[in-house]
Design a protein around this motif. Structure first.
Motif, short mmCIF file in Angstrom:
data_model
loop_
_atom_site.label_atom_id
_atom_site.label_comp_id
_atom_site.label_asym_id
_atom_site.label_seq_id
_atom_site.Cartn_x
_atom_site.Cartn_y
_atom_site.Cartn_z
N ASN A 182 -34.02 2.12 1.77
CA ASN A 182 -35.39 2.13 1.25
C ASN A 182 -35.79 0.76 0.71
OD1 ASN A 182 -33.70 2.25 -1.02
ND2 ASN A 182 -35.23 3.35 -2.23
N SER A 183 -35.33 -0.30 1.34
CA SER A 183 -35.68 -1.64 0.91
C SER A 183 -37.07 -2.02 1.39
CB SER A 183 -34.65 -2.64 1.43
OG SER A 183 -34.60 -2.59 2.84
N PHE A 184 -37.72 -2.90 0.62
CA PHE A 184 -39.01 -3.44 1.02
C PHE A 184 -38.78 -4.80 1.68
CE2 PHE A 184 -40.76 -0.52 -2.25
CZ PHE A 184 -41.79 0.05 -1.51
N GLU A 185 -38.99 -4.88 2.99
CA GLU A 185 -38.95 -6.14 3.70
C GLU A 185 -40.35 -6.53 4.17
OE1 GLU A 185 -35.68 -7.24 6.33
OE2 GLU A 185 -34.77 -5.30 5.92
N GLY A 186 -41.23 -5.57 4.27
CA GLY A 186 -42.62 -5.86 4.62
C GLY A 186 -43.38 -6.36 3.40
N SER A 187 -44.53 -6.98 3.64
CA SER A 187 -45.35 -7.54 2.56
C SER A 187 -46.42 -6.53 2.13
CB SER A 187 -45.97 -8.86 3.03
OG SER A 187 -44.95 -9.78 3.39
N ILE A 188 -47.40 -6.98 1.36
CA ILE A 188 -48.35 -6.08 0.71
C ILE A 188 -49.77 -6.38 1.17
CG2 ILE A 188 -49.26 -5.31 -1.52
CD1 ILE A 188 -46.59 -6.05 -2.76
N ALA A 189 -50.51 -5.32 1.50
CA ALA A 189 -51.92 -5.42 1.86
C ALA A 189 -52.76 -4.72 0.78
CB ALA A 189 -52.17 -4.78 3.23
N MET A 190 -54.08 -4.86 0.88
CA MET A 190 -54.96 -4.28 -0.14
C MET A 190 -56.22 -3.72 0.51
SD MET A 190 -56.71 -6.10 -3.47
CE MET A 190 -55.38 -5.79 -4.64
N GLY A 191 -56.72 -2.59 -0.04
CA GLY A 191 -57.96 -1.97 0.40
C GLY A 191 -59.13 -2.34 -0.48
N LYS A 192 -60.33 -1.89 -0.09
CA LYS A 192 -61.53 -2.29 -0.82
C LYS A 192 -61.60 -1.69 -2.22
CE LYS A 192 -64.24 1.21 1.68
NZ LYS A 192 -65.36 1.39 2.64
N ASP A 193 -60.87 -0.59 -2.47
CA ASP A 193 -60.84 -0.02 -3.82
C ASP A 193 -59.63 -0.53 -4.61
OD1 ASP A 193 -58.77 1.26 -2.52
OD2 ASP A 193 -59.38 3.30 -3.07
N GLY A 194 -58.90 -1.51 -4.06
CA GLY A 194 -57.74 -2.08 -4.76
C GLY A 194 -56.43 -1.41 -4.45
N THR A 195 -56.44 -0.34 -3.66
CA THR A 195 -55.18 0.33 -3.30
C THR A 195 -54.26 -0.65 -2.58
OG1 THR A 195 -56.29 2.46 -3.09
CG2 THR A 195 -54.15 2.24 -2.03
N LEU A 196 -52.99 -0.62 -2.94
CA LEU A 196 -51.98 -1.45 -2.28
C LEU A 196 -51.35 -0.66 -1.14
CD1 LEU A 196 -50.17 -2.86 -5.46
CD2 LEU A 196 -52.10 -3.87 -4.22
N PHE A 197 -51.19 -1.31 0.00
CA PHE A 197 -50.58 -0.67 1.16
C PHE A 197 -49.29 -1.42 1.47
CE2 PHE A 197 -55.25 -0.38 1.79
CZ PHE A 197 -55.38 0.98 1.50
N VAL A 198 -48.15 -0.71 1.40
CA VAL A 198 -46.86 -1.38 1.51
C VAL A 198 -45.93 -0.60 2.43
CG1 VAL A 198 -45.09 -2.60 0.20
CG2 VAL A 198 -47.19 -1.87 -0.95
N PRO A 199 -45.44 -1.21 3.52
CA PRO A 199 -44.47 -0.54 4.39
C PRO A 199 -43.05 -0.69 3.84
CG PRO A 199 -45.03 -2.67 5.30
CD PRO A 199 -45.85 -2.52 4.04
N ASN A 200 -42.20 0.30 4.13
CA ASN A 200 -40.84 0.31 3.61
C ASN A 200 -39.86 0.61 4.74
OD1 ASN A 200 -38.37 1.80 2.24
ND2 ASN A 200 -39.40 0.71 0.59
N ASN A 201 -38.61 0.25 4.55
CA ASN A 201 -37.58 0.52 5.55
C ASN A 201 -37.13 1.98 5.57
OD1 ASN A 201 -37.55 -2.03 6.59
ND2 ASN A 201 -35.66 -2.68 5.60
N ASN A 202 -37.69 2.79 4.68
CA ASN A 202 -37.39 4.23 4.71
C ASN A 202 -38.33 4.97 5.66
OD1 ASN A 202 -39.81 4.32 3.32
ND2 ASN A 202 -38.94 5.09 1.41
N TYR A 203 -39.04 4.24 6.51
CA TYR A 203 -39.96 4.75 7.53
C TYR A 203 -41.33 5.14 6.96
CZ TYR A 203 -35.78 5.36 10.53
OH TYR A 203 -34.62 5.17 11.26
N VAL A 204 -41.57 4.81 5.71
CA VAL A 204 -42.78 5.28 5.03
C VAL A 204 -43.71 4.10 4.73
CG1 VAL A 204 -43.63 6.21 2.83
CG2 VAL A 204 -41.80 7.37 4.05
N LEU A 205 -45.01 4.33 4.95
CA LEU A 205 -46.05 3.41 4.48
C LEU A 205 -46.68 4.03 3.23
CD1 LEU A 205 -48.05 0.99 4.84
CD2 LEU A 205 -49.47 2.55 6.20
N TYR A 206 -46.71 3.26 2.14
CA TYR A 206 -47.21 3.78 0.86
C TYR A 206 -48.62 3.27 0.57
CZ TYR A 206 -42.46 5.25 -0.38
OH TYR A 206 -41.22 5.85 -0.41
#
Length: 858
Positions: A182-206
């Motif tokens: 469940n390591s984070f190797e991907g970087s961080i994106a942002m939506g127009k309401d400030g939500t952070l979008f982050v991919p993880n090695n556990n197969y999940v996008l948060y």
């Protein structure tokens, strides 16, 4: 016409029109990028609440991820600076409005570096960091780490605001998600309401609330995700890729709910981050893959609009100039400029070095990109070189960020560097040897070349004159037609290698047929100080049928015949620059192998650039016999606080080595039983050879080591083995992959006296199918050390080939104090005289010899 026939005919026509509708694309698409709104003295407009004063607030800079800045480079009197961290950097920098650089390192620290190159503050995470950060409009910086956490800190002082913990693989099992980490190797994106979008090695996008650090939703994909989502604020869509080898590895997700909108198939892993041509509803998303293909998909429904097949796999993400031209780099060193409407190549530039760094574009449409050999290139809009700056000798995957006055880069040597715009064009820069206006090498228009290749994968048209007597040699096929390099492959059946003096040589052709490795069995047998001649000839194939990156049914279209001449320098008569323990536990030399860089095949390094670099080994000398010796290797890790390689007591890796030393040349061999962690499973090596030469005996300095290895992808990789064949990583018939690369190599004298103090009484019992070490009154804790047993055939003076990693068991009592170590083996495996060493870390602390092993008694 009968009614039945009429119905059949009408049905057929409807079916035909239905198929035609999906086969043909009548849509019109928007390919031109939207304008970047910025005026001097005002904030940047990022359409989402990123830091508006920051010229580069996130990886790929903006939500479209076209890596394009409106900053116009100005001449400056600033000088380059470099800030050194304690370990390799894979993350890319971000920059705030004051010029402060934010970046994480694999030394576990996240750094804020002032615009003058001095430390502002640093934050210690519990594991390595290779996720790039994001700066928002509330004075916060966000980044992920390999401990599965997202950290939110204050930009001003690094004070923690909150942290988010991702799901472990065990927690995700009830959802049917079978991940491994469940390591984070991907970087961080942002939506127009400030939500952070982050991919993880556990197969999940948060989707994460940036104020509270609480999860809003998570989307389950089908593999690890290093690809940073691009965001369309008009349609509220996210687009990203996954590491799946083959199947459903491009996704569009609703940014509000986390629900899937569509998915697509690329015939290779996708680690690149997508580019959106604009936020128009009919715009496209552009993304490259490990199948060597760049594709444009409709943002609306995922329909493929066009594709461009390149000659090597694509790790780098694309950039886009103001007129829409796509800039894409490949791992064969080629930089492409591509029409966004048609996917056709406008121009290409060969740098001779693999490229995994993503390009950046300034307000003049000048292109900045880092090469694998530590150079920052600045290209004019037509692809010609404007200047380059050689800022490191190490490899890199970090991408440049463009600040207000300079480009910021980072390297696998752990440095962060600032190169002012146009510095190399100033009077001061023109005197700087790190600056150049030329690439130094240029390719012929029409020629078939076999090019000398360095241990880090750089192509050298000018072959070096000197090679060490134990140095492997690598050569890459390069075929030029009408000014372009064509996709080609060496025909294995026709390959003929002739070595002077009939030197015993191992010749290996890579699985993709692009490079040849020549390794001396012992040393090149030419007399030292004399010439070594190697002639390589054969046919080459082209015009392939291509599936993913596997090539089939190539036609013989030409031949190559090249003779190389090298001088084997006469070696100095140097004494052995290391120690062997005369008695158990005494001081002995240990070797540290770290910063492993796999250059060939390039795709293997792209899969595990981070894992190979972090995987270290300690090798201790056990005993010698003349110029030969036997050593013991264990898994190790770098202590970031001490910047030192230390024992990894959690590692199960144990392996024996044979070693030869003569006149400053050191060669070590491993047969079987050496493993690299590879995307959740261990990759076993059938052979592993590491060679180096001593540069300074007094300081015990060694040259960067050369690694030659052969891995078996089928051994315990039933799920992935066939995919590795399809993508061209391993041989399609055997599953073997030939590997070459380099590593840092250090030696030092290690003292085992403290181990002896807590050892207690040791008894070694050697049996027909097991050797047992029993300990009494020991104070050694299982968690503090690596424990092992090596068995040596004393007549042949060779380690007995066993799977020491899997066959060794270590036992401890309820207080974690070591009580017993054992190794099992088949009864008929051991014959003749055998010596057993009990080893703690890399020190032999007890040994026993059996004159006639029990299995041979009558």
């Amino acid at each position: 016409m009968s009614s039945v026939f009429r119905k059949v005919f009408i049905s057929f026509c409807i079916l035909f029109l239905f198929i035609l509708y999906f086969a043909l694309d009548f849509s019109t698409y928007s390919f031109k990028p939207q304008k970047i709104e910025y005026q001097k003295g005002k904030d940047f407009d990022y359409y989402v609440p990123l830091d508006g004063k920051s010229p580069w607030p996130k990886f790929k800079r903006n939500i479209s991820q076209n890596s394009r800045s409106s900053v116009i480079p100005q001449n400056s009197t600033e000088k380059p600076w470099s800030f050194q961290t304690n370990q390799a950097i894979f993350a890319s920098p971000v920059i705030d409005g004051e010029g402060t650089v934010y970046i994480g390192s694999t030394d576990n620290y996240f750094y804020a570096i002032k615009s003058n190159g001095t430390l502002k503050w640093k934050f210690l995470a519990s594991e390595a960091i290779d996720s790039s950060a994001l700066l928002d409009n509330k004075g916060r910086v966000y980044f992920g780490s390999r401990d599965g956490k997202i950290h939110a800190l204050k930009q001003e002082n690094g004070e923690k605001i909150w942290e988010f913990q991702s799901h472990t693989p065990k927690q995700l099992k009830p959802e049917g998600i079978k991940s491994y980490t469940n390591s984070f190797e991907g970087s961080i994106a942002m939506g127009k309401d400030g939500t952070l979008f982050v991919p993880n090695n556990n197969y999940v996008l948060y989707g994460i609330d940036r104020d509270t650090g609480m999860e809003k939703w998570h989307f389950a994909s089908n593999s690890q995700a290093w690809s940073l989502p691009a965001y369309n604020p008009v349609t509220n869509q996210l687009f990203f890729g996954t590491n799946h080898f083959f199947w459903k590895n491009v996704f569009s997700v609703d940014a509000k709910s986390g629900n899937e909108i569509w998915n697509q198939v690329m015939f290779g892993t996708v680690v690149a981050s997508p580019v959106l041509t604009s936020s128009d509803a009919n715009a496209v998303v552009i993304l490259g893959s490990f199948d060597g293909t760049l594709r444009a998909f409709s943002q609306k429904n995922g329909r493929e609009v066009w594709k461009l097949e390149t000659r090597e796999h694509l790790y780098s993400s694309s950039a886009q100039t103001s007129d829409g031209t796509i800039i894409q780099a490949a791992t064969d060193g080629t930089i492409y400029a591509i029409s966004p409407e048609s996917g056709k190549i406008k121009w290409e530039l060969q740098t001779f070095e693999p490229i995994r760094s993503s390009p950046a574009v300034d307000g003049l449409n000048q292109i900045y990109i880092s090469s694998e050999n530590g150079r920052l290139l600045c290209l004019n809009v037509d692809g010609t070189l404007k200047w380059l700056y050689k800022y490191t000798e190490e490899g890199l995957t970090s991408s440049p960020a463009l600040g207000n006055t300079s480009a910021i880069t980072a390297s696998e040597n752990g440095s962060v560097s600032s190169i002012p715009y146009n510095y190399c064009l100033t009077p001061l820069g023109e005197k700087d040897q790190k600056c150049s206006r030329l690439l130094e090498q240029s390719l012929p228009k029409d020629e078939t070349l076999l090019v000398y290749t360095t241990k880090v994968g750089t192509l050298q048209l000018d072959t070096p004159k000197l090679v060490a007597a134990n140095q492997p040699l690598i050569f890459t096929l390069l075929v030029r037609k009408n000014g372009n390099t064509i996709l080609s492959q060496i025909d294995k059946e026709s390959l003929d290698v002739q070595v002077s003096n009939h030197s015993r040589t191992v010749v290996e052709l890579s699985a993709d047929g692009k490079f040849i490795t020549l390794t001396p069995k012992d040393k090149w047998l030419s007399k030292e100080g004399s010439e070594l001649t190697i002639r390589i000839k054969g046919d080459y194939l082209s015009d392939f049928w291509r599936f993913g990156f596997q090539l089939f049914n190539g036609k013989k279209v030409g031949t190559f015949d090249r003779t190389f001449r090298f001088i084997i320098p006469a070696g100095e008569e140097l004494p052995i620059p290391f120690k062997f323990a005369e008695n158990s536990g005494e001081s002995a030399t240990s070797f540290g192998v770290s910063n492993i860089s796999i250059a060939s095949p390039p795709i293997l390094r792209s899969y595990k650039h981070f894992g190979f670099n972090l995987r270290s080994y300690l090798i201790g000398l056990i005993e010698k016999n003349g110029d030969k010796a036997i050593a013991w290797g264990i898994g190790a890790k770098r202590n970031p606080l001490e910047n030192k390689i230390v024992t990894d007591s959690n590692s199960e890796i144990r392996f024996p080595l044979e070693m030869e030393y003569e006149n400053g040349l050191l060669t070590m061999y491993v047969v079987d039983d050496l493993y690299f962690e590879f995307n959740g499973w261990e990759l076993p090596f059938k052979s592993f050879r590491i060679s180096s030469k001593i540069v300074s005996p007094k300081e015990k300095l060694w040259d960067k080591a050369t690694i030659i290895a052969k891995a078996q992808t089928e051994s315990n990789t039933a799920l992935y083995g066939y995919f590795l064949r399809v993508i061209g990583l391993s041989d399609f018939q055997t599953g073997l992959v030939n590997i070459s690369g380099g590593a840092d190599f250090v030696s030092y004298d290690s003292d085992g006296s403290k181990i002896m103090e807590g050892l207690g009484e040791v008894d070694i019992i050697m049996g027909q199918d097991i050797t047992i070490v029993k300990l009494q009154n020991s104070k050694l804790l299982k968690q503090d050390h690596s424990y092992g047993i090596i068995l040596i055939d004393t007549d042949a003076f060779q380690p007995i080939p066993l799977n020491y990693s899997e066959s060794t068991k270590v036992f401890a009592d309820e207080n974690d104090i070591i009580t017993q170590v054992e190794i099992q083996y088949p009864q008929n495996k051991i014959k003749g005289k055998v010596k057993a060493h009990f080893i703690v870390d890399t020190h032999s602390v007890k040994s026993k010899e059996s004159a006639l092993f029990p299995s041979q008694q009558k």
